[in-house]
Design an enzyme around this catalytic site. Sequence first.
Site, mmCIF file in Angstrom:
data_model
loop_
_atom_site.group_PDB
_atom_site.id
_atom_site.type_symbol
_atom_site.label_atom_id
_atom_site.label_comp_id
_atom_site.label_asym_id
_atom_site.label_seq_id
_atom_site.Cartn_x
_atom_site.Cartn_y
_atom_site.Cartn_z
ATOM 1 N N GLY A 20 0.832 -1.196 0.000
ATOM 2 C CA GLY A 20 0.000 0.000 0.000
ATOM 3 C C GLY A 20 0.866 1.245 0.000
ATOM 4 O O GLY A 20 1.996 1.223 0.498
ATOM 5 N N GLN B 56 2.862 9.955 1.107
ATOM 6 C CA GLN B 56 4.157 9.275 1.240
ATOM 7 C C GLN B 56 5.098 9.602 0.071
ATOM 8 O O GLN B 56 6.302 9.343 0.141
ATOM 9 C CB GLN B 56 3.968 7.763 1.330
ATOM 10 C CG GLN B 56 3.280 7.317 2.614
ATOM 11 C CD GLN B 56 3.117 5.816 2.648
ATOM 12 O OE1 GLN B 56 2.154 5.281 2.115
ATOM 13 N NE2 GLN B 56 4.059 5.125 3.260
ATOM 14 N N CYS C 127 5.433 -0.225 7.166
ATOM 15 C CA CYS C 127 5.082 0.959 6.396
ATOM 16 C C CYS C 127 6.307 1.372 5.588
ATOM 17 O O CYS C 127 7.413 1.399 6.127
ATOM 18 C CB CYS C 127 4.673 2.085 7.347
ATOM 19 S SG CYS C 127 4.218 3.598 6.507
ATOM 20 N N LEU C 128 6.102 1.685 4.318
ATOM 21 C CA LEU C 128 7.239 2.078 3.472
ATOM 22 C C LEU C 128 7.893 3.354 3.981
ATOM 23 O O LEU C 128 9.049 3.624 3.661
ATOM 24 C CB LEU C 128 6.788 2.239 2.017
ATOM 25 C CG LEU C 128 6.346 0.934 1.332
ATOM 26 C CD1 LEU C 128 5.829 1.219 -0.073
ATOM 27 C CD2 LEU C 128 7.479 -0.077 1.292
ATOM 28 N N HIS D 209 -4.898 1.242 7.202
ATOM 29 C CA HIS D 209 -3.553 1.812 7.382
ATOM 30 C C HIS D 209 -3.342 2.960 6.379
ATOM 31 O O HIS D 209 -2.872 4.041 6.759
ATOM 32 C CB HIS D 209 -2.523 0.686 7.176
ATOM 33 C CG HIS D 209 -1.095 1.114 7.155
ATOM 34 N ND1 HIS D 209 -0.148 0.579 7.999
ATOM 35 C CD2 HIS D 209 -0.425 2.011 6.371
ATOM 36 C CE1 HIS D 209 1.035 1.146 7.751
ATOM 37 N NE2 HIS D 209 0.887 2.007 6.761
ATOM 38 N N GLU D 210 -3.711 2.715 5.117
ATOM 39 C CA GLU D 210 -3.521 3.758 4.094
ATOM 40 C C GLU D 210 -4.451 4.938 4.350
ATOM 41 O O GLU D 210 -4.065 6.094 4.176
ATOM 42 C CB GLU D 210 -3.762 3.182 2.688
ATOM 43 C CG GLU D 210 -2.805 2.072 2.278
ATOM 44 C CD GLU D 210 -1.350 2.371 2.576
ATOM 45 O OE1 GLU D 210 -0.930 3.532 2.428
ATOM 46 O OE2 GLU D 210 -0.634 1.444 2.993
ATOM 47 N N HIS E 130 -3.051 7.364 6.724
ATOM 48 C CA HIS E 130 -2.041 8.274 6.166
ATOM 49 C C HIS E 130 -2.668 9.583 5.691
ATOM 50 O O HIS E 130 -2.048 10.640 5.763
ATOM 51 C CB HIS E 130 -1.335 7.630 4.966
ATOM 52 C CG HIS E 130 -0.178 6.744 5.330
ATOM 53 N ND1 HIS E 130 0.932 7.208 5.989
ATOM 54 C CD2 HIS E 130 0.055 5.426 5.112
ATOM 55 C CE1 HIS E 130 1.794 6.210 6.162
ATOM 56 N NE2 HIS E 130 1.287 5.109 5.640
#
Length: 172
Positions: free
Chosen positions: A46, A51, A92-93, A134-135, A138
């Site tokens: 994701g 991000q 998480c990236l 989660h996304e 963000h």
Amino acid sequence: MAVMDIITLPDPILRKQSLPVERIDDDLRRLIDDMLETMYKAPGIGLAGIQVGVDRRLFVMDVSREENNPICMINPEIITRSEELNVHEEGCLSIPDYYAEVERPKIVTMKFLDRFGKEQQMELDEVGATCAQHEFDHLNGALFIDYLSKLRRDRVIKKFAKLAKQKEKNIL
Ligand code: NI
């Protein structure tokens, strides 16, 4: 398509509230394709606009093992959340190589616009539900480490702040 730079902790941009997408056009579809390529390359399941420095309410995800089910949600809303909860290990990236278990509703229904501006509804379960939530977080400047104890969260933030400082020193 192009791979974009992913912003990492402790960059304050990650805490920004994203704004609604106002126009769904070829430029936005190009951004979506770039975000998907960036996510697959990372690799991750994701990636939210913020991000990659785009403070607009959209994210991409793909929880299929074959990486053949890309989903893009524009101006998403969570319209139902199951009472039943589920624990998944999340990463998480923007917080590379850090993982922790987070409890969230097991099933959610999302309402969003697709890449052609068409309104869609989708029910997601298990890892799909975790990923979408989660996304979605963000877009409101929230990170999965916010669900951890303050002690653990502070420790992670400190670690990444130190790493960022070291990186800066190496560049200078
Ligand atoms: Ni993330």
